[in-house]
Write a protein that holds these residues in place. Structure first.
Motif, PDB file in Angstrom:
ATOM      1  N   ALA A 121      48.943  45.574  58.757  1.00 30.03           N
ATOM      2  CA  ALA A 121      47.771  45.358  57.902  1.00 30.03           C
ATOM      3  C   ALA A 121      48.229  45.465  56.452  1.00 30.03           C
ATOM      4  O   ALA A 121      49.030  46.336  56.112  1.00 30.03           O
ATOM      5  N   VAL A 122      47.694  44.588  55.614  1.00 34.13           N
ATOM      6  CA  VAL A 122      48.118  44.495  54.222  1.00 34.13           C
ATOM      7  C   VAL A 122      46.885  44.458  53.320  1.00 34.13           C
ATOM      8  O   VAL A 122      45.979  43.656  53.532  1.00 34.13           O
ATOM      9  N   THR A 123      46.852  45.351  52.333  1.00 33.35           N
ATOM     10  CA  THR A 123      45.780  45.380  51.335  1.00 33.35           C
ATOM     11  C   THR A 123      46.348  44.899  50.014  1.00 33.35           C
ATOM     12  O   THR A 123      47.343  45.446  49.528  1.00 33.35           O
ATOM     13  N   ASP A 124      45.750  43.876  49.445  1.00 31.96           N
ATOM     14  CA  ASP A 124      46.204  43.321  48.165  1.00 31.96           C
ATOM     15  C   ASP A 124      45.814  44.270  47.035  1.00 31.96           C
ATOM     16  O   ASP A 124      44.645  44.624  46.883  1.00 31.96           O
ATOM     17  N   LEU A 125      46.780  44.674  46.232  1.00 30.35           N
ATOM     18  CA  LEU A 125      46.538  45.572  45.105  1.00 30.35           C
ATOM     19  C   LEU A 125      46.491  44.845  43.763  1.00 30.35           C
ATOM     20  O   LEU A 125      46.385  45.493  42.722  1.00 30.35           O
ATOM     21  N   THR A 126      46.547  43.524  43.764  1.00 31.89           N
ATOM     22  CA  THR A 126      46.629  42.762  42.518  1.00 31.89           C
ATOM     23  C   THR A 126      45.500  43.101  41.561  1.00 31.89           C
ATOM     24  O   THR A 126      45.749  43.413  40.385  1.00 31.89           O
ATOM     25  N   GLU A 127      44.260  43.056  42.014  1.00 33.52           N
ATOM     26  CA  GLU A 127      43.120  43.318  41.126  1.00 33.52           C
ATOM     27  C   GLU A 127      43.117  44.768  40.645  1.00 33.52           C
ATOM     28  O   GLU A 127      42.809  45.033  39.481  1.00 33.52           O
ATOM     29  N   LEU A 128      43.462  45.685  41.517  1.00 38.90           N
ATOM     30  CA  LEU A 128      43.520  47.093  41.138  1.00 38.90           C
ATOM     31  C   LEU A 128      44.597  47.328  40.080  1.00 38.90           C
ATOM     32  O   LEU A 128      44.375  48.019  39.087  1.00 38.90           O
ATOM     33  N   LYS A 129      45.761  46.722  40.266  1.00 41.56           N
ATOM     34  CA  LYS A 129      46.850  46.862  39.293  1.00 41.56           C
ATOM     35  C   LYS A 129      46.457  46.243  37.957  1.00 41.56           C
ATOM     36  O   LYS A 129      46.744  46.810  36.900  1.00 41.56           O
ATOM     37  N   LEU A 130      45.782  45.097  37.996  1.00 42.43           N
ATOM     38  CA  LEU A 130      45.335  44.441  36.765  1.00 42.43           C
ATOM     39  C   LEU A 130      44.313  45.304  36.032  1.00 42.43           C
ATOM     40  O   LEU A 130      44.397  45.488  34.814  1.00 42.43           O
ATOM     41  N   ALA A 131      43.369  45.870  36.769  1.00 41.79           N
ATOM     42  CA  ALA A 131      42.357  46.740  36.158  1.00 41.79           C
ATOM     43  C   ALA A 131      43.015  47.980  35.551  1.00 41.79           C
ATOM     44  O   ALA A 131      42.663  48.401  34.443  1.00 41.79           O
ATOM     45  N   LYS A 132      43.980  48.550  36.254  1.00 40.66           N
ATOM     46  CA  LYS A 132      44.694  49.721  35.743  1.00 40.66           C
ATOM     47  C   LYS A 132      45.438  49.370  34.462  1.00 40.66           C
ATOM     48  O   LYS A 132      45.419  50.113  33.489  1.00 40.66           O
TER      49      LYS A 132
END
Length: 161
Positions: A121-132
């Motif tokens: 299972a894979v959760t995309d962190l792109t949006e979270l990293k961008l927000a951070k």
């Protein structure tokens, strides 16, 4: 029995996989992709028909065990560990960009302990990293503004000059 539960096992599993927001895929004993949900298509850029039957190395998962994927699938640490607890790593999108993800995986065995495959299972962190990043950038600018405010004359100081 509710109508939804009368679906065949395959139909139920297919609907379940289509509704999950995280990418889910399965591998056989040789590391070939046997299952690929729509979220995995979105995260990786690869449609199912381009990956089914292909080796998982095409995803270029890096740093899931603190190193790159081994060339020989049988050397993958998932077999020694039995599972990958949620771990931040990355995969390579079809367009070449690196996608930060949290990956979990587990070896699937039959009742005799024989390895049938692996489910991941894979959760995309792109949006979270961008927000951070945006938050840190904003905080950094705010910090710089305060520094400038500290060296600029305060109210009434210009009259004293």
């Amino acid at each position: 029995m509710p109508a939804a539960l009368k679906l065949s096992d395959n139909q139920f599993v297919q609907l379940l996989l289509e509704s999950i927001g995280d990418g889910v895929f399965a591998l056989d004993q040789e590391g070939n992709i046997t299952l690929w949900n729509p979220s995995m298509e979105r995260i990786s850029g690869y449609p199912a028909d381009e990956v089914l039957g292909k080796n998982c190395r095409l995803l270029h998962f890096d740093n899931c065990f603190g190193r790159e994927c081994p060339a020989d699938f049988s050397e993958c640490r998932i077999f020694q560990e039995g599972q990958v607890l949620p771990t931040e790593c990355s995969l390579r999108h079809k367009d070449g960009r690196v996608v930060p993800v949290i990956k979990s995986a587990r070896v699937i065995r039959d009742q005799k302990g024989t390895v049938l495959g692996i489910v991941e299972a894979v959760t995309d962190l792109t949006e979270l990293k961008l927000a951070k990043w945006k938050l840190e950038e904003s905080a950094s600018r705010g910090h710089d503004d305060r520094k400038l405010g500290d060296i600029s004359p305060g109210p009434g100081r210009c009259r004293d000059a």
